[in-house]
Design a protein around this motif. Structure first.
Motif, PDB file in Angstrom:
ATOM      1  N   ASP A   1       2.104   1.768  -3.424  1.00 51.24           N
ATOM      2  CA  ASP A   1       0.963   2.183  -4.215  1.00 51.24           C
ATOM      3  C   ASP A   1       0.596   3.725  -4.163  1.00 51.24           C
ATOM      4  O   ASP A   1       0.545   4.333  -5.051  1.00 51.24           O
ATOM      5  N   LEU A   2       0.761   4.017  -3.043  1.00 45.30           N
ATOM      6  CA  LEU A   2       0.389   5.677  -2.640  1.00 45.30           C
ATOM      7  C   LEU A   2       1.722   6.358  -2.930  1.00 45.30           C
ATOM      8  O   LEU A   2       1.388   7.560  -3.524  1.00 45.30           O
TER       9      LEU A   2
ATOM     10  N   TYR B   1      -0.099  10.180   5.655  1.00 46.71           N
ATOM     11  CA  TYR B   1       0.613  11.009   4.795  1.00 46.71           C
ATOM     12  C   TYR B   1       0.071  12.454   4.957  1.00 46.71           C
ATOM     13  O   TYR B   1      -0.875  12.689   5.537  1.00 46.71           O
TER      14      TYR B   1
ATOM     15  N   TRP C   1       5.638  15.413  -0.584  1.00 49.50           N
ATOM     16  CA  TRP C   1       4.697  14.280   0.398  1.00 49.50           C
ATOM     17  C   TRP C   1       5.576  13.708   1.395  1.00 49.50           C
ATOM     18  O   TRP C   1       6.781  13.043   1.109  1.00 49.50           O
TER      19      TRP C   1
ATOM     20  N   LEU D   1       1.007  -1.032  -0.012  1.00 48.10           N
ATOM     21  CA  LEU D   1       0.051  -0.080  -0.057  1.00 48.10           C
ATOM     22  C   LEU D   1       0.922   1.372   0.126  1.00 48.10           C
ATOM     23  O   LEU D   1       0.415   2.158  -0.540  1.00 48.10           O
TER      24      LEU D   1
ATOM     25  N   LEU E   1       5.135  10.103   3.494  1.00 45.62           N
ATOM     26  CA  LEU E   1       4.116   9.030   3.415  1.00 45.62           C
ATOM     27  C   LEU E   1       4.914   7.823   4.441  1.00 45.62           C
ATOM     28  O   LEU E   1       6.266   7.486   4.299  1.00 45.62           O
TER      29      LEU E   1
ATOM     30  N   GLU F   1       1.468   6.903  -7.124  1.00 44.22           N
ATOM     31  CA  GLU F   1       0.442   8.083  -7.137  1.00 44.22           C
ATOM     32  C   GLU F   1       1.025   9.143  -7.110  1.00 44.22           C
ATOM     33  O   GLU F   1       0.473  10.202  -7.916  1.00 44.22           O
ATOM     34  N   ARG F   2       1.838   9.661  -6.547  1.00 42.81           N
ATOM     35  CA  ARG F   2       2.404  10.970  -6.053  1.00 42.81           C
ATOM     36  C   ARG F   2       3.951  11.199  -7.093  1.00 42.81           C
ATOM     37  O   ARG F   2       4.536  12.382  -7.066  1.00 42.81           O
TER      38      ARG F   2
ATOM     39  N   ALA G   1      -4.530   5.985   4.799  1.00 44.63           N
ATOM     40  CA  ALA G   1      -5.324   5.164   3.915  1.00 44.63           C
ATOM     41  C   ALA G   1      -5.281   3.643   4.597  1.00 44.63           C
ATOM     42  O   ALA G   1      -4.373   3.239   5.241  1.00 44.63           O
TER      43      ALA G   1
END
Length: 285
Positions: free
Chosen positions: A107-108, A280, A241, A104, A243, A111-112, A269
């Protein structure tokens, strides 16, 4: 009489279920994984060959692996590898075993990270390099920097990066940000230690064999997360970011830490089990 594959697996399944308190399905899966490692065949091969004889040498090698597992040693350490994000990573007792829920975090992060555009990514506490190598391979235009305070862990990560061809990855021995000399990044990710030092789970199951420094972090498990959040702004470009993964019951506390540190768009998330696993925030200033 030669040993029959079916009988060998049946016996091993019963032993694993009893010794490790596993369900029959999980115990059989573990027995199959160990046997297939010995005979160098995929698990799918077993369906059509369960009545085949097993050579004495193979049976002895299987029993040696089985005894290690019966003693509680994680399969990942026994086999020396673990799949993560459809990649096979080498692992040793010097590093945390990559787990599916950490996907996960990847994945996050993806995306960024704009595909096809240069950016700088930092992975704190890289361990086996699972997160950093995966990001580097999926975003070849990114410059990925991965740090760990353990030289032994960095050696494992370096081997994984070399084997998988992650040429855009730089490894640094560092206690979190200490060796980064003011470097700034567009994205910081981490799967830090987050278990409370007194948590009884540390003395159970696979955790008994994993490096304690990669698992426990103070009385409430948040010491390292606090350190990461507190110093993140000094290493993030505006619009960058942060995370990080955390424990099943730490999401609210992590969001509060991010908000107090001045991050915006703070959120958490959930993983496939519905557990808030990654928190995050966006650094704007």
């Amino acid at each position: 009489m030669p040993l029959i594959l079916h009988n060998l697996l049946q016996h091993a399944t019963a032993m694993l279920a009893t010794a490790l308190d596993l369900g029959t399905r999980e115990a059989r899966l573990e027995a199959q994984i160990l046997l297939c490692h010995v005979i160098q065949q995929p698990r799918s091969w077993l369906a059509g060959h369960d009545r085949d004889p097993v050579h004495a040498g193979q049976a002895a090698a299987f029993d040696a692996l089985l005894q290690r597992r019966l003693g509680g040693e994680p399969i990942a350490y026994i086999l020396g590898e673990r799949e993560f994000y459809s990649l096979d990573f080498k692992v040793t007792p010097a590093v945390l075993i990559p787990r599916p829920e950490t996907e996960l975090l990847v994945d996050l992060a993806l995306e960024r990270i704009p595909a096809g555009h240069p950016c700088r990514v930092l992975d704190l506490g890289t361990g086996s390099g699972a997160v950093a190598v995966t990001l580097a391979l999926h975003r070849p235009q990114a410059e990925v920097v991965a740090v760990d305070q353990s030289a032994a862990a960095l050696a494992v990560a370096e081997g994984n990066a070399r084997q998988m061809g992650a040429r855009n990855l730089r490894l640094i021995q560092s206690d979190w940000y200490s060796a980064l000399d003011g470097e700034k990044f567009d994205l910081i990710v981490s799967n830090p230690p987050y278990i409370a030092a007194t948590d009884p789970h540390l003395a159970q199951g696979d955790l008994r064999f994993e490096p304690a420094a990669a698992l426990a972090s103070g009385a409430d498990g948040l010491d390292d997360i606090c350190a990461i959040v507190r110093s993140a702004a000094a290493h993030l470009h505006p619009g960058g970011w942060l995370l990080f993964e955390h424990g099943y019951d730490q999401a609210a506390a992590c969001r509060e830490l991010l908000a107090q540190a001045g991050f915006e768009q703070v959120a958490s998330a959930a993983d496939l089990a519905g557990i808030e696993r990654v928190s995050y925030g966006l650094w704007v200033s």
